[in-house]
Design an enzyme around this catalytic site. Structure first.
Site, mmCIF file in Angstrom:
data_model
loop_
_atom_site.group_PDB
_atom_site.id
_atom_site.type_symbol
_atom_site.label_atom_id
_atom_site.label_comp_id
_atom_site.label_asym_id
_atom_site.label_seq_id
_atom_site.Cartn_x
_atom_site.Cartn_y
_atom_site.Cartn_z
ATOM 1 N N HIS A 177 5.290 -4.327 -10.682
ATOM 2 C CA HIS A 177 5.520 -5.778 -10.673
ATOM 3 C C HIS A 177 4.893 -6.407 -11.901
ATOM 4 O O HIS A 177 3.923 -5.892 -12.450
ATOM 5 C CB HIS A 177 4.957 -6.412 -9.398
ATOM 6 N N ASN A 190 -0.493 -4.460 -14.309
ATOM 7 C CA ASN A 190 -1.619 -3.554 -14.100
ATOM 8 C C ASN A 190 -1.077 -2.168 -13.772
ATOM 9 O O ASN A 190 -0.157 -2.035 -12.960
ATOM 10 C CB ASN A 190 -2.504 -4.053 -12.953
HETATM 11 P P1 AMP Z 1 -1.849 -5.740 -8.645
HETATM 12 O O1 AMP Z 1 -3.322 -5.870 -8.360
HETATM 13 O O2 AMP Z 1 -1.481 -5.853 -10.087
HETATM 14 O O3 AMP Z 1 -1.293 -4.507 -7.981
HETATM 15 O O4 AMP Z 1 -1.180 -7.003 -7.969
HETATM 16 C C1 AMP Z 1 -0.858 -7.078 -6.624
HETATM 17 C C2 AMP Z 1 -0.774 -8.524 -6.293
HETATM 18 O O5 AMP Z 1 -0.034 -8.653 -5.098
HETATM 19 C C3 AMP Z 1 -2.128 -9.197 -6.059
HETATM 20 O O6 AMP Z 1 -2.288 -10.266 -6.983
HETATM 21 C C4 AMP Z 1 -2.029 -9.687 -4.611
HETATM 22 O O7 AMP Z 1 -2.652 -10.943 -4.420
HETATM 23 C C5 AMP Z 1 -0.533 -9.770 -4.393
HETATM 24 N N1 AMP Z 1 -0.089 -9.635 -3.018
HETATM 25 C C6 AMP Z 1 -0.488 -8.713 -2.101
HETATM 26 N N2 AMP Z 1 0.160 -8.916 -0.947
HETATM 27 C C7 AMP Z 1 1.003 -9.966 -1.140
HETATM 28 C C8 AMP Z 1 1.947 -10.652 -0.312
HETATM 29 N N3 AMP Z 1 2.158 -10.311 0.967
HETATM 30 N N4 AMP Z 1 2.619 -11.699 -0.839
HETATM 31 C C9 AMP Z 1 2.410 -12.069 -2.127
HETATM 32 N N5 AMP Z 1 1.546 -11.456 -2.949
HETATM 33 C C10 AMP Z 1 0.850 -10.429 -2.465
#
Ligand code: AMP
Ligand code: ZN
Length: 114
Positions: free
Chosen positions: A106, A93
């Site tokens: 990521h 994203n």
């Molecule tokens: P995006 O919306 O593409 O920026 O993805 C960010 C992702 O990070 C989301 O799917 C969240 O659920 C995940 N996320 C946020 N905090 C954490 C965390 N502490 N550990 C693992 N995943 C996380």
């Protein structure tokens, strides 16, 4: 380089504990805290780059080598964790309009009930 307010930088440095599926000198792979599929992994470069937009600037140095390695590694991790076969979806994203919520580049790997 790490960003002080970045949750993924805190995970990378160990400030926030998160078990690793994979780790080398350049990347970590962890489970998403709010899985959107049966298996939902995040492949995260250790170097803080906010997004694909920042990784490929209109001027200056781009992160082509890092991104190529990230894609290669994602396939290796998918094989090792039995996402391949049957298969999986890779998602990046970019920006708020693209659903990005964590501004540290990521790659999502999603498999099962996608
Ligand atoms: P995006 O919306 O593409 O920026 O993805 C960010 C992702 O990070 C989301 O799917 C969240 O659920 C995940 N996320 C946020 N905090 C954490 C965390 N502490 N550990 C693992 N995943 C996380
Ligand atoms: Zn970061």
């Amino acid at each position: 380089m790490s960003s002080i307010d970045c949750i993924f930088c805190k995970i990378i440095t160990g400030l926030i504990p998160s078990p690793r599926i994979f780790e080398d000198d350049q990347f970590i792979c962890i489970r998403d805290i709010q899985p959107q599929a049966k298996i939902h992994l995040l492949l995260i470069p250790k170097h803080h780059v906010a997004s694909l937009d920042e990784a490929f600037p209109t001027q200056g140095v781009s992160y082509s080598t890092m991104l190529a390695r990230m894609m290669e590694l994602s396939v290796q991790i998918a094989r090792e964790n039995h996402l391949l076969p049957p298969g999986y979806r890779s998602v990046i994203n970019t920006g708020k309009g693209g659903g990005q919520t964590v501004f540290h580049l990521h790659l999502h790997l999603l498999s099962g009930d996608v």
